[in-house]
Design a protein around this motif. Structure first.
Motif, mmCIF file in Angstrom:
data_model
loop_
_atom_site.group_PDB
_atom_site.id
_atom_site.type_symbol
_atom_site.label_atom_id
_atom_site.label_comp_id
_atom_site.label_asym_id
_atom_site.label_seq_id
_atom_site.Cartn_x
_atom_site.Cartn_y
_atom_site.Cartn_z
ATOM 1 N N SER A 153 0.829 -1.202 0.000
ATOM 2 C CA SER A 153 0.000 0.000 0.000
ATOM 3 C C SER A 153 0.865 1.254 0.000
ATOM 4 O O SER A 153 2.020 1.229 0.450
ATOM 5 N N PHE A 154 0.273 2.338 -0.506
ATOM 6 C CA PHE A 154 0.984 3.616 -0.576
ATOM 7 C C PHE A 154 0.046 4.737 -0.136
ATOM 8 O O PHE A 154 -1.145 4.736 -0.467
ATOM 9 N N LEU A 155 0.598 5.694 0.603
ATOM 10 C CA LEU A 155 -0.121 6.902 0.979
ATOM 11 C C LEU A 155 0.770 8.110 0.727
ATOM 12 O O LEU A 155 1.985 8.047 0.955
ATOM 13 N N ALA A 156 0.156 9.200 0.291
ATOM 14 C CA ALA A 156 0.899 10.450 0.149
ATOM 15 C C ALA A 156 1.161 11.031 1.531
ATOM 16 O O ALA A 156 0.277 11.052 2.388
ATOM 17 N N VAL A 169 2.788 -5.156 -10.246
ATOM 18 C CA VAL A 169 1.810 -5.279 -9.168
ATOM 19 C C VAL A 169 0.439 -5.599 -9.759
ATOM 20 O O VAL A 169 0.203 -5.471 -10.962
ATOM 21 N N LYS A 170 -0.473 -6.031 -8.902
ATOM 22 C CA LYS A 170 -1.805 -6.434 -9.348
ATOM 23 C C LYS A 170 -2.562 -5.283 -9.977
ATOM 24 O O LYS A 170 -3.297 -5.456 -10.958
ATOM 25 N N TYR A 171 -2.400 -4.081 -9.418
ATOM 26 C CA TYR A 171 -3.096 -2.895 -9.926
ATOM 27 C C TYR A 171 -2.063 -1.854 -10.328
ATOM 28 O O TYR A 171 -1.689 -0.993 -9.527
ATOM 29 N N PRO A 172 -1.569 -1.923 -11.567
ATOM 30 C CA PRO A 172 -0.534 -0.975 -11.993
ATOM 31 C C PRO A 172 -1.103 0.427 -12.184
ATOM 32 O O PRO A 172 -2.315 0.628 -12.360
ATOM 33 N N LEU A 184 -6.542 5.401 -2.864
ATOM 34 C CA LEU A 184 -6.368 4.788 -4.180
ATOM 35 C C LEU A 184 -5.384 3.621 -4.153
ATOM 36 O O LEU A 184 -5.591 2.607 -4.821
ATOM 37 N N CYS A 185 -4.319 3.746 -3.386
ATOM 38 C CA CYS A 185 -3.225 2.773 -3.455
ATOM 39 C C CYS A 185 -3.166 1.859 -2.230
ATOM 40 O O CYS A 185 -2.097 1.368 -1.870
ATOM 41 N N ILE A 186 -4.308 1.610 -1.611
ATOM 42 C CA ILE A 186 -4.367 0.679 -0.491
ATOM 43 C C ILE A 186 -4.676 -0.735 -0.994
ATOM 44 O O ILE A 186 -5.494 -0.922 -1.880
ATOM 45 N N SER A 187 -4.001 -1.723 -0.430
ATOM 46 C CA SER A 187 -4.232 -3.152 -0.706
ATOM 47 C C SER A 187 -3.934 -3.544 -2.143
ATOM 48 O O SER A 187 -4.689 -4.294 -2.765
ATOM 49 N N MET A 207 3.983 0.812 2.386
ATOM 50 C CA MET A 207 3.663 -0.102 3.477
ATOM 51 C C MET A 207 3.526 -1.519 2.938
ATOM 52 O O MET A 207 2.724 -1.771 2.041
ATOM 53 N N ARG A 208 4.328 -2.414 3.470
ATOM 54 C CA ARG A 208 4.259 -3.828 3.116
ATOM 55 C C ARG A 208 3.660 -4.533 4.326
ATOM 56 O O ARG A 208 4.233 -4.523 5.416
ATOM 57 N N CYS A 209 2.485 -5.145 4.131
ATOM 58 C CA CYS A 209 1.665 -5.584 5.255
ATOM 59 C C CYS A 209 1.177 -7.018 5.065
ATOM 60 O O CYS A 209 1.125 -7.538 3.955
ATOM 61 N N ARG A 210 0.812 -7.618 6.184
ATOM 62 C CA ARG A 210 0.151 -8.927 6.151
ATOM 63 C C ARG A 210 -0.910 -8.936 7.241
ATOM 64 O O ARG A 210 -0.918 -8.073 8.132
ATOM 65 N N ASP A 211 -1.806 -9.905 7.185
ATOM 66 C CA ASP A 211 -2.840 -10.002 8.199
ATOM 67 C C ASP A 211 -2.233 -10.331 9.556
ATOM 68 O O ASP A 211 -1.121 -10.828 9.645
ATOM 69 N N GLN A 212 -3.006 -10.070 10.600
ATOM 70 C CA GLN A 212 -2.503 -10.118 11.960
ATOM 71 C C GLN A 212 -1.853 -11.457 12.298
ATOM 72 O O GLN A 212 -2.444 -12.518 12.129
#
Length: 215
Positions: A153-156, A169-172, A184-187, A207-212
Motif C-alpha cells: 500500500s501507498f499513501l501520500a 503489481v496487481k493494480y498498476p 487509491l493505493c491501499i491493498s 507499506m508492506r503488510c500482512r494479516d494479523q
C-alpha cells in the motif's frame, strides 16, 4: 542501527533472529526493558522512564546501560530523542520497533518522524510483526518482493504525489496523481519477484503488510 520504543510487546518481532543480525540497538524509555527481555543489551537508552515500574528501574540500573535521562516535561518524545542521536551516528539504516499498535498519537508521530530521513543517507523503517513502513523520495525504485508480506500500500505524506508509476503489481498505475487523504493505493499486491515504484514529486509512504500474526 535500531530503536525499540515501548509499544505493545506482542507486536515486536524476534529481534534475535537473522533478519536483525548485527544491528546495534538503542532503547527509548520502556523499549529498553523490552530489549533486555529479549536478552539484547542496548548500547544506550533515552527517555524520562516514567513508564517503568520500580522493579524495572532497578533492573535498568543493574544493567549498567548508558542512560540519557530527561525530565517528563520536554519538547520531544523519547523516540525522537533516541532517533536524533542515532541519526548523528550516520548509519545506513535505522529500524524503529515498538512504535505501532498502542497509542495513536505516538504511532502517527512515529510515521511522521520518517521525514527525518529526507536529505540524509539513513533509511528509516518502521517494523512490527505485520508491517514494514518506509518513506520514499522522488525517484525510481526496483524493490524485491517479500512473499511473507502479501499487501502493498501507498499513501501520500505531502499534499500530493505526482507522476506515480507502479508496475509488477496487481493494480498498476501510470503517471497517476495520489492526493493526500486518498485510499487509491491501499491493498495492492506484488505480482513479480521485483516490482517498480517511480514518481516525480512529493513524498510517499510505502507499506508492506500482512494479516494479523501477533495477538
Amino acid at each position: 542501527m535500531g530503536i525499540v520504543a515501548g509499544g505493545p510487546e506482542n507486536l515486536i518481532p524476534d529481534l534475535t533472529g537473522p533478519d536483525f543480525a548485527d544491528i546495534l540497538w538503542v532503547g527509548a524509555d520502556h523499549g529498553t526493558i523490552l530489549l533486555m527481555k529479549q536478552k539484547i543489551r542496548p548500547i544506550c537508552a533515552f527517555g524520562d522512564f516514567d513508564s517503568l515500574s520500580p522493579e524495572e528501574r532497578a533492573f535498568l540500573e543493574a544493567s549498567k546501560v548508558e542512560v540519557h535521562a530527561y525530565i517528563p516535561e520536554k519538547d520531544k518524545t523519547d523516540l525522537e530523542l533516541a532517533l536524533d542521536w542515532v541519526l548523528k551516528q550516520n548509519p545506513d539504516q535505522c529500524i524503529l520497533c515498538g512504535v505501532t499498535g498502542g497509542r495513536m498519537d505516538h504511532g502517527l508521530a512515529a510515521v511522521q518522524l520518517l521525514m527525518k530521513s529526507v536529505e540524509r543517507k539513513t533509511d528509516l523503517m518502521i517494523v512490527d510483526k505485520n508491517n514494514r513502513i518506509t518513506l520514499l523520495a522522488p525517484g525510481t525504485y526496483a524493490i524485491k518482493n517479500d512473499p511473507s508480506f502479501r499487501y502493498l500500500s501507498f499513501l501520500a505524506l505531502t499534499e500530493r504525489v505526482q507522476g506515480l508509476h507502479l508496475s509488477g503489481v496487481k493494480y498498476p498505475l501510470e503517471n497517476a496523481i495520489l492526493p493526500l487523504g486518498s485510499s487509491l493505493c491501499i491493498s495492492n499486491e506484488p505480482q513479480s519477484d521485483v516490482f517498480t515504484v517511480a514518481f516525480d514529486q512529493g513524498y510517499l509512504l510505502m507499506m508492506r503488510c500482512r494479516d494479523q500474526l501477533g495477538t
